[in-house]
Design an enzyme around this catalytic site. Structure first.
Site, short mmCIF file in Angstrom:
data_model
loop_
_atom_site.label_atom_id
_atom_site.label_comp_id
_atom_site.label_asym_id
_atom_site.label_seq_id
_atom_site.Cartn_x
_atom_site.Cartn_y
_atom_site.Cartn_z
N ASP A 57 0.83 -1.21 0.00
CA ASP A 57 0.00 0.00 0.00
C ASP A 57 0.86 1.26 0.00
O ASP A 57 0.45 2.29 -0.54
CB ASP A 57 -0.97 0.00 1.19
CG ASP A 57 -2.33 -0.60 0.80
OD1 ASP A 57 -2.79 -0.30 -0.32
OD2 ASP A 57 -2.90 -1.35 1.59
N TYR A 95 -2.58 -0.39 8.88
CA TYR A 95 -1.79 -1.48 9.44
C TYR A 95 -1.00 -0.99 10.66
O TYR A 95 -0.81 -1.74 11.61
CB TYR A 95 -0.85 -2.07 8.38
CG TYR A 95 -1.59 -2.53 7.15
CD1 TYR A 95 -2.47 -3.61 7.22
CD2 TYR A 95 -1.43 -1.89 5.93
CE1 TYR A 95 -3.17 -4.03 6.10
CE2 TYR A 95 -2.13 -2.30 4.80
CZ TYR A 95 -3.00 -3.37 4.89
OH TYR A 95 -3.69 -3.77 3.79
MN MN3 Z 1 -4.67 -0.17 -1.07
#
Ligand code: MN3
Ligand code: MN3
Length: 322
Positions: free
Chosen positions: A67, A105
């Protein structure tokens, strides 16, 4: 013809209805990690074995890396090859949400792990061979590839490479564990599914314009890239999951999602694995979407956007000297 003026974006003159529909879908499903009560998962977390905790930590470290790549380089590159002004606006939304994903996260880590453990996770992520291979591979295409190659790389990342990691929270969700962590992952999956479909659609528009010989060449390139990524993904899966014995079922899930990525690009599936071959517990978590979030009971099985209240004059006085 070279334009001699700077053009204002006009949302009342839409060249491609998919742009507007995607904008509406993405803005409707806007969310933030800070609104999910992650600490409710602490009891479940304490009940996991040391090996299971390591799997979860490494899985989320790997997802953070992907990401980060999307938010820092991926969308920035895709934005350079737009066909319509509205497409730029859609990519602006996608890029911001990729930053929300990457940050999520860290919210999970700060809830479940000590600062020493978090440092160790990022150290592992920055040095894991298979993770670094895929980030390097995809980013090289972002930096040096053609517009269509960049879209292929992006769809492979969005619709395929994430799933070796997504498997873990979906598995726990199906076993009634870590429901709030899984809720975040489901919100991310819901976004990725729109991203993969949209970027795949834009790829198909460009692909159709290529002469047939070029299409064949690009198709070969695409399948070669997928094989290379799949090979690496198999090794990543073995390294991640051998301690908990899930390697084989995760590989089925990988092949299923590789086929989905190809479908997003308008191509034929490569692997024989279908939805019926995937562990039904994981499949169920994938297909239910997100339930509506109940903020009052804080059970965390869904997410609801806050109600909008009209602003009052007083709202502007916050932090202002009176
Ligand atoms: Mn993503
Ligand atoms: Mn995405």
């Amino acid at each position: 013809m070279v334009k001699t003026y700077y053009e204002a974006i006009n949302w009342n003159s839409i060249e491609d209805a998919i742009d507007k529909a995607t904008w509406e879908k993405l803005t409707e499903q806007f969310w933030l990690d800070t609104r999910i009560p992650l600490s409710n998962d602490l009891d479940d977390w304490r009940g996991l074995s040391a090996d299971e905790k390591t799997v979860v930590n490494h899985v989320f470290g790997g997802l953070t890396l992907l990401d980060t790549l999307q938010s820092q380089d991926g969308i920035d590159q895709l934005r350079r090859d737009i066909r319509t002004p509205q497409e730029m606006a859609v990519f602006n939304n996608i890029q911001f949400m990729e930053s929300v994903h990457a940050k999520s996260y860290s919210s999970i880590f700060s809830t479940l792990c000590s600062s020493e453990e978090i440092t160790a996770i990022f150290d592992w992520t920055d040095h894991n061979e298979q993770l670094q291979f895929k980030a390097e591979k995809i980013n090289t295409i972002y930096q040096t590839g053609t517009p269509l190659e960049k879209k292929i790389a992006s769809v492979f990342l969005e619709s395929f490479l994430f799933y070796s990691g997504f498997y873990t929270p979906l598995y726990y969700l199906g076993n009634n564990k870590l429901a709030n962590v899984a809720e975040i992952i489901k919100l991310i999956i819901r976004d990725e599914s729109v991203h993969g479909t949209y970027i795949g659609y834009k790829f198909q528009l460009g692909f159709k314009e290529l002469p047939e010989a070029e299409q064949i060449k690009l198709k070969d390139w695409m399948y070669d890239l997928l094989y290379e990524l799949y090979d690496n993904e198999e090794r990543y899966t073995e390294a991640l999951y051998h301690t908990v014995g899930w390697t084989d079922e995760v590989k089925v899930f990988l092949r299923y999602n590789a086929n989905k990525a190809l479908m997003n690009l308008g191509q034929d599936p490569l692997f024989p694995d279908g939805a019926d071959d995937v562990n039904p517990i994981v499949m169920n978590g994938l297909s239910t979407g997100t339930a509506n979030h109940d903020f009052f009971s804080q059970v965390g099985n869904g997410y609801l956007l806050g109600h909008v209240a009209a602003m009052k004059d007083d709202d502007y006085n916050i932090g202002r000297q009176k």
